[in-house]
Write an enzyme that holds these catalytic residues in place. Structure first.
Site, PDB file in Angstrom:
ATOM      1  N   CYS A 115     -15.663 -29.678  16.460  1.00 40.75           N
ATOM      2  CA  CYS A 115     -16.302 -28.367  16.239  1.00 40.75           C
ATOM      3  C   CYS A 115     -15.491 -27.212  16.830  1.00 40.75           C
ATOM      4  CB  CYS A 115     -17.710 -28.365  16.813  1.00 40.75           C
ATOM      5  SG  CYS A 115     -18.777 -29.567  16.013  1.00 40.75           S
ATOM      6  N   HIS A 248     -19.854 -20.793  17.514  1.00 39.52           N
ATOM      7  CA  HIS A 248     -20.019 -22.027  16.756  1.00 39.52           C
ATOM      8  C   HIS A 248     -21.515 -22.210  16.528  1.00 39.52           C
ATOM      9  CE1 HIS A 248     -20.007 -26.048  15.413  1.00 39.52           C
ATOM     10  NE2 HIS A 248     -20.450 -26.566  16.537  1.00 39.52           N
ATOM     11  N   ASN A 278     -24.877 -26.856  11.229  1.00 43.31           N
ATOM     12  CA  ASN A 278     -23.617 -26.993  11.972  1.00 43.31           C
ATOM     13  C   ASN A 278     -22.540 -27.525  11.017  1.00 43.31           C
ATOM     14  OD1 ASN A 278     -21.504 -27.768  13.620  1.00 43.31           O
ATOM     15  ND2 ASN A 278     -22.801 -28.759  15.162  1.00 43.31           N
TER      16      ASN A 278
HETATM   17  O1  UT7 Z   1     -21.403 -29.100  17.409  1.00 45.06           O
HETATM   18  C1  UT7 Z   1     -21.211 -29.928  18.493  1.00 45.06           C
HETATM   19  C2  UT7 Z   1     -22.110 -29.586  19.576  1.00 45.06           C
HETATM   20  N1  UT7 Z   1     -23.413 -30.114  19.321  1.00 45.06           N
HETATM   21  C3  UT7 Z   1     -24.413 -29.524  19.907  1.00 45.06           C
HETATM   22  O2  UT7 Z   1     -24.209 -28.540  20.568  1.00 45.06           O
HETATM   23  C4  UT7 Z   1     -25.787 -30.136  19.809  1.00 45.06           C
HETATM   24  C5  UT7 Z   1     -26.460 -29.988  21.128  1.00 45.06           C
HETATM   25  N2  UT7 Z   1     -27.803 -30.570  21.196  1.00 45.06           N
HETATM   26  C6  UT7 Z   1     -28.849 -30.026  20.548  1.00 45.06           C
HETATM   27  O3  UT7 Z   1     -28.716 -29.087  19.785  1.00 45.06           O
HETATM   28  C7  UT7 Z   1     -30.232 -30.563  20.863  1.00 45.06           C
HETATM   29  O4  UT7 Z   1     -30.148 -31.419  21.972  1.00 45.06           O
HETATM   30  C8  UT7 Z   1     -30.860 -31.323  19.663  1.00 45.06           C
HETATM   31  C9  UT7 Z   1     -31.276 -30.334  18.594  1.00 45.06           C
HETATM   32  C10 UT7 Z   1     -29.912 -32.347  19.125  1.00 45.06           C
HETATM   33  C11 UT7 Z   1     -32.132 -32.048  20.123  1.00 45.06           C
HETATM   34  O5  UT7 Z   1     -33.046 -31.159  20.757  1.00 45.06           O
HETATM   35  P1  UT7 Z   1     -33.736 -31.568  22.143  1.00 45.06           P
HETATM   36  O6  UT7 Z   1     -34.691 -30.487  22.471  1.00 45.06           O
HETATM   37  O7  UT7 Z   1     -32.630 -31.838  23.125  1.00 45.06           O
HETATM   38  O8  UT7 Z   1     -34.535 -32.858  21.761  1.00 45.06           O
HETATM   39  P2  UT7 Z   1     -34.384 -34.346  22.352  1.00 45.06           P
HETATM   40  O9  UT7 Z   1     -33.105 -34.953  21.958  1.00 45.06           O
HETATM   41  O10 UT7 Z   1     -34.743 -34.334  23.810  1.00 45.06           O
HETATM   42  O11 UT7 Z   1     -35.562 -35.078  21.580  1.00 45.06           O
HETATM   43  C12 UT7 Z   1     -36.953 -34.735  21.831  1.00 45.06           C
HETATM   44  C13 UT7 Z   1     -37.812 -35.683  21.026  1.00 45.06           C
HETATM   45  C14 UT7 Z   1     -37.466 -37.154  21.231  1.00 45.06           C
HETATM   46  O12 UT7 Z   1     -38.644 -37.884  21.214  1.00 45.06           O
HETATM   47  P3  UT7 Z   1     -39.324 -38.394  22.588  1.00 45.06           P
HETATM   48  O13 UT7 Z   1     -38.305 -39.270  23.252  1.00 45.06           O
HETATM   49  O14 UT7 Z   1     -39.636 -37.153  23.364  1.00 45.06           O
HETATM   50  O15 UT7 Z   1     -40.540 -39.129  22.122  1.00 45.06           O
HETATM   51  C15 UT7 Z   1     -36.662 -37.490  20.013  1.00 45.06           C
HETATM   52  O16 UT7 Z   1     -36.744 -38.856  19.670  1.00 45.06           O
HETATM   53  O17 UT7 Z   1     -37.651 -35.433  19.632  1.00 45.06           O
HETATM   54  C16 UT7 Z   1     -37.325 -36.653  18.949  1.00 45.06           C
HETATM   55  N3  UT7 Z   1     -36.453 -36.331  17.838  1.00 45.06           N
HETATM   56  C17 UT7 Z   1     -36.912 -35.926  16.636  1.00 45.06           C
HETATM   57  N4  UT7 Z   1     -38.140 -35.739  16.159  1.00 45.06           N
HETATM   58  C18 UT7 Z   1     -38.295 -35.298  14.915  1.00 45.06           C
HETATM   59  C19 UT7 Z   1     -35.091 -36.349  17.795  1.00 45.06           C
HETATM   60  N5  UT7 Z   1     -34.668 -35.962  16.585  1.00 45.06           N
HETATM   61  C20 UT7 Z   1     -35.762 -35.695  15.851  1.00 45.06           C
HETATM   62  C21 UT7 Z   1     -35.976 -35.245  14.531  1.00 45.06           C
HETATM   63  N6  UT7 Z   1     -37.235 -35.062  14.116  1.00 45.06           N
HETATM   64  N7  UT7 Z   1     -34.939 -34.957  13.701  1.00 45.06           N
END
Ligand code: UT7
Length: 321
Positions: A115, A248, A278
């Site tokens: 990225c 980005h 992204n």
């Molecule tokens: O370009 C390269 C750089 N990449 C980035 O900068 C990405 C950085 N990370 C992010 O943008 C965020 O961490 C995400 C958008 C990927 C995730 O957001 P988050 O607030 O960190 O959520 P999380 O990973 O802590 O997940 C929260 C919950 C989990 O469930 P539990 O364990 O709380 O029951 C996940 O399993 O949301 C669940 N979850 C989803 N639910 C519905 C994860 N993905 C999904 C989904 N739909 N697509």
């Protein structure tokens, strides 16, 4: 010290026709429009057609940038393509783009910094421009990221899209305009937080994207803000003098967090993540093109580009458009 500057002479971008909405994705994996919007700000993404390759997206964006610069493809002496999703393992996508543009002269190569690829490519292009050997350098960020997504993994497949953006850099002697500073960094200790689980040497497969999103998020906000501050300070300027931040486009919450840390107004932060998702190395030049074409970024504006990605890699480019 050389007085050569790389001035952004032209910009262009391209998005594949097909749009995939959050609603459509929620039919494929256990997710919802609400979750994707709240956690990332994304509402839709563009997906390349089966017979549309990264080089096609790159060529379409390049042609627009060359036209916008008032040039013809033959004026380009060097092509640098930042991509993580090359058409083939080799030759480089840049050489395929060179052929598609009908350019018979100069050189072409790819850069791989995921990225952050476009920021790395700008640093390399600007350094090569300062050698005095090139007049017009075409810098492209292009991805068909949809090809390396695991469409059964809801933690990654909802976040990415396809697209391309390009800039034509022109050699200038002194003056106020052009690239003022570049800052790039990497930290290989975090290879396992964001990676693709395949490759020619290890698995002889292409592999799929794997990410520990929460941890990536934490590092991204901290490292991006630091890189932006350093990039501006090294140029002898103050962050308050910056007119536009072109980040980005990974997550609206990252954009908001970084903007807040640096004391920028939300209107100064160019955001396309809602519509493009992204697009990895393509996201910065795509967002830049959108903001130039809609009249926000004007000639003379001080603009700070930034990116963060797998590796980890990150960096910033400060330029006066
Ligand atoms: O370009 C390269 C750089 N990449 C980035 O900068 C990405 C950085 N990370 C992010 O943008 C965020 O961490 C995400 C958008 C990927 C995730 O957001 P988050 O607030 O960190 O959520 P999380 O990973 O802590 O997940 C929260 C919950 C989990 O469930 P539990 O364990 O709380 O029951 C996940 O399993 O949301 C669940 N979850 C989803 N639910 C519905 C994860 N993905 C999904 C989904 N739909 N697509």
């Amino acid at each position: 010290m050389t007085s050569i500057r790389s001035v952004v002479q032209g910009v262009g971008s391209y998005l594949p026709k097909r749009v995939m909405t959050n609603e459509e994705l929620s039919q494929m994996v256990d997710t919802s429009d609400e979750w994707i919007r709240e956690r990332s700000g994304i509402t839709q993404r563009h997906i390349a057609a089966d017979d549309e390759y990264t080089s096609d997206l790159a060529t379409a964006a390049a042609l627009k940038a060359i036209e916008n610069a008032g040039l013809s493809p033959q004026d380009i002496n060097l092509i640098i393509v930042a991509t993580t999703t090359p058409d083939l393992t080799f030759p480089s996508t840049a050489t395929i783009v060179q052929e598609k543009l009908g350019i018979r002269d100069g050189a072409a190569f790819d850069i791989q910094a995921v990225c952050s690829g476009f920021i790395y490519a700008m640093h390399v292009a600007d350094s090569m421009m300062k050698s005095g050997l090139y007049e017009h350098i075409l810098v492209i960020g292009a991805e068909t990221f949809s090809r390396i997504l695991d469409w059964t993994d809801r933690t990654t497949c909802v976040l990415f899209g396809d697209g391309a953006g390009a800039m034509v850099l022109k050699r200038a002697e002194g003056g106020e305009q052009g690239v003022l500073n570049n800052f790039i960094r990497s930290d290989g200790r975090h290879c396992d937080l964001l990676y693709v689980d395949g490759g020619p040497s290890r698995t002889q497969t292409v592999g799929k994207v794997r990410m520990v999103g929460k941890q990536v998020f934490r590092y991204a906000v901290k490292d991006i803000a630091g890189a932006m501050r350093t990039c501006v300070e090294q140029a002898g300027l103050d962050i308050q003098e910056v007119n536009w931040m072109v980040p980005h486009q990974a997550n609206q919450r990252i954009l908001d967090g970084v903007g807040r840390q640096l004391g920028l107004k939300s209107e100064q932060v160019i955001s396309t993540v809602a519509l493009h998702a992204n697009t990895s190395a393509a996201s910065v030049p795509l967002a830049f093109d959108v903001a130039v074409k809609d009249g926000r970024i004007k000639r003379g504006d001080l603009t700070l580009l930034e990116a963060f990605g797998g590796g980890f890699t990150w960096g910033a480019t400060l330029l006066r458009y």
